[in-house]
Design an enzyme around this catalytic site. Structure first.
Site, PDB file in Angstrom:
ATOM      1  N   LYS A  88      -4.556  -7.115  18.428  1.00  0.00           N
ATOM      2  CA  LYS A  88      -4.102  -8.494  18.644  1.00  0.00           C
ATOM      3  C   LYS A  88      -4.057  -9.308  17.352  1.00  0.00           C
ATOM      4  CE  LYS A  88      -4.099  -8.819  23.372  1.00  0.00           C
ATOM      5  NZ  LYS A  88      -5.031  -7.856  23.952  1.00  0.00           N
ATOM      6  N   GLU A 110      -2.981 -18.966  25.350  1.00  0.00           N
ATOM      7  CA  GLU A 110      -3.497 -18.580  26.664  1.00  0.00           C
ATOM      8  C   GLU A 110      -4.341 -17.330  26.466  1.00  0.00           C
ATOM      9  OE1 GLU A 110      -0.670 -17.519  25.456  1.00  0.00           O
ATOM     10  OE2 GLU A 110      -0.910 -15.363  25.796  1.00  0.00           O
ATOM     11  N   SER A 377      -5.682   1.081  20.881  1.00  0.00           N
ATOM     12  CA  SER A 377      -5.338  -0.330  20.624  1.00  0.00           C
ATOM     13  C   SER A 377      -6.566  -1.189  20.377  1.00  0.00           C
ATOM     14  CB  SER A 377      -4.520  -0.885  21.786  1.00  0.00           C
ATOM     15  OG  SER A 377      -5.196  -0.669  23.012  1.00  0.00           O
TER      16      SER A 377
HETATM   17  C1  LIG Z   1      -4.719  -7.082  25.158  1.00  0.00           C
HETATM   18  C2  LIG Z   1      -4.934  -5.666  25.005  1.00  0.00           C
HETATM   19  C3  LIG Z   1      -3.997  -4.711  25.473  1.00  0.00           C
HETATM   20  C4  LIG Z   1      -2.792  -5.070  26.267  1.00  0.00           C
HETATM   21  O1  LIG Z   1      -1.844  -5.852  25.593  1.00  0.00           O
HETATM   22  P1  LIG Z   1      -0.468  -5.258  25.059  1.00  0.00           P
HETATM   23  O2  LIG Z   1       0.314  -6.483  24.746  1.00  0.00           O
HETATM   24  O3  LIG Z   1       0.140  -4.443  26.161  1.00  0.00           O
HETATM   25  O4  LIG Z   1      -0.759  -4.432  23.869  1.00  0.00           O
HETATM   26  C5  LIG Z   1      -4.243  -3.372  25.217  1.00  0.00           C
HETATM   27  N1  LIG Z   1      -5.338  -2.966  24.551  1.00  0.00           N
HETATM   28  C6  LIG Z   1      -6.265  -3.851  24.093  1.00  0.00           C
HETATM   29  C7  LIG Z   1      -7.452  -3.324  23.365  1.00  0.00           C
HETATM   30  C8  LIG Z   1      -6.098  -5.225  24.304  1.00  0.00           C
HETATM   31  O5  LIG Z   1      -7.022  -6.080  23.847  1.00  0.00           O
END
Ligand SMILES: *Cc1c(COP(=O)(O)O)cnc(C)c1O
Length: 409
Positions: A88, A110, A377
């Site tokens: 993020k 948000e 992610s």
């Molecule tokens: C917020 C989040 C997601 C989902 O958001 P995307 O916009 O689909 O990437 C996925 N993995 C993590 C670790 C997150 O914090």
């Protein structure tokens, strides 16, 4: 290569907003395109990504996981090692620097689970921006630790009581604020969705993930069969896939939340499930809708995938077939967290673990010369409460009870 600014992706995307929001969206598009062409802006963003976010994040060969799956080589892009624990931060840094460039000293955002709010609050602290985070009051109760972190960074967290008191209501409240405050305020949206130009802009800021991976693939001479990422709104997936859309990697795979079953309300599978075309929060895409066409309820063990819509570009790429969508269940995600923890010493976030589970399945059926790359992610520190209550409930509860008792007096 697709152009920087698309507006529509096939029949999806667009800018379906109240008249009053057209002006700030047009201004944002203009300023963003100017910034992308400015070497000063790019230089500053690169510097912050390096010094503050900790980029580039590593691409790790998962040797033990590969042995266990006994198929293709598994590589993990460790986005979770970035500051604030997930991808993020890439988008937040880009947009916050843009806000500064536009002369706006106030940022609103948000947040659902709180991860986007957490990253936004951290970057605002670093850049000296005033920060206000809208969060559903139900979510605030569920995600107390992230509220604590945001406030520690000096952000004001505003509870949203309207509607169901969750993410979609927080988005509505942020849009309402922005309509009245855009002269001084930037709305820092958290995924590759919303009205144009957000889907394009967020994708560009997240593409750093795919660009780094592309360099590593070349450097190591990997024969990559598949890139695999989890999909909530879609920002980590599109950022990871984007540089490869027109390259020869056979499979780009988005993994959605299969939740606890196939019934409406027990999953968040839009592309691999029952998504229908609709217009919500200013953009046209595929959504999980109820029989009346209202936004449906969703469920996932991972808060970040628990969302009824998907970014318009991914919806389009799903329809053209360039990106495949599969799903992993709550149970498979929990198992994948344990599998990678034991085998590789890294804790996947529950969201990322959906992609991790699918990666092992896919690697199993491939020859050893091939490679698959999964985007972790985020890291799972934030999931301590959920993981512990699922995996070690008794001892965890007695620990919590003792904490409460010791702290109450
Ligand atoms: C917020 C989040 C997601 C989902 O958001 P995307 O916009 O689909 O990437 C996925 N993995 C993590 C670790 C997150 O914090």
């Amino acid at each position: 290569m697709e152009q920087l600014y698309n507006d529509f992706f096939g029949s999806f995307g667009g800018k379906y907003v109240a008249e009053i929001l057209r002006t700030p969206l047009d201004m944002l598009k203009e300023e963003w395109l100017k910034a992308m062409n400015s070497s000063g802006f790019r230089h500053e963003l690169d510097r912050m990504l390096r010094e503050f976010a900790g980029r580039p994040t590593p691409l790790m060969y998962a040797e033990n996981a590969t042995k266990a799956a006994s198929g293709a080589k598994i590589f993990i892009k460790l986005e979770g090692l970035a500051n604030t624990g997930a991808h993020k931060i890439n988008n937040v840094l880009g947009q916050a620097l843009l806000a500064k460039k536009m002369g706006k000293n106030r940022v609103i955002a948000e947040t659902g689970a709180g991860q986007h709010g957490f990253a936004t609050a951290a970057v605002c602290a670093k850049l000296g921006l005033e920060c206000q985070i809208y969060m559903g009051e139900i979510d605030m109760k569920r995600q107390r630790p992230n509220v604590f972190w945001m406030e520690l960074f000096g952000a004001k967290v505003v509870p949203v009581e309207s509607g169901s008191g969750t993410l979609k209501d927080a988005v509505n409240e942020a849009l309402r604020d922005w309509a009245a405050s855009f002269e001084t305020t930037h709305y820092l949206l958290g995924s590759a969705l919303g009205p144009s130009p957000y889907p394009d802009m967020v994708r560009e800021f997240q593409s750093v993930v795919g660009i780094e991976v592309e360099k590593e693939i070349k450097y190591r001479g990997l024969d990559v069969e598949a890139l695999i990422a989890c999909v909530g709104g879609g920002s980590n997936a599109i950022g990871f896939f984007y540089p490869f859309l027109e390259k020869k990697i056979p499979r780009l795979i988005g993994v959605e939340a299969g939740g606890s079953g196939d019934e409406p309300g027990s999953h968040a599978a839009r592309m691999s499930g029952a998504g229908r075309a609709g217009i919500v929060h200013g953009y046209k895409s595929l959504f999980l809708l109820d029989d009346d066409g209202q936004v449906g309820t969703t469920h996932s063990v991972s808060a970040g995938l628990d969302y009824p819509g998907i970014g318009p570009q991914l919806a389009h790429l799903g329809q053209t077939g360039r990106v495949e969508f599969l799903k992993a269940s709550d149970t498979e995600a929990l198992e994948a967290v344990q599998f990678f923890s034991r085998n590789e010493g890294v804790v996947f976030a529950l969201e990322s673990a959906h992609a991790g589970a699918m990666t092992v399945k896919i690697a199993k059926d491939l020859p050893r010369e091939k490679s698959v790359i999964v985007n972790m992610s985020g890291r799972g520190d934030k999931d301590l409460f959920i993981l512990a209550s699922n995996l070690d409930n008794e001892r965890w509860c007695s620990f919590l009870k003792k904490e409460v008792k010791d702290n109450e007096s």
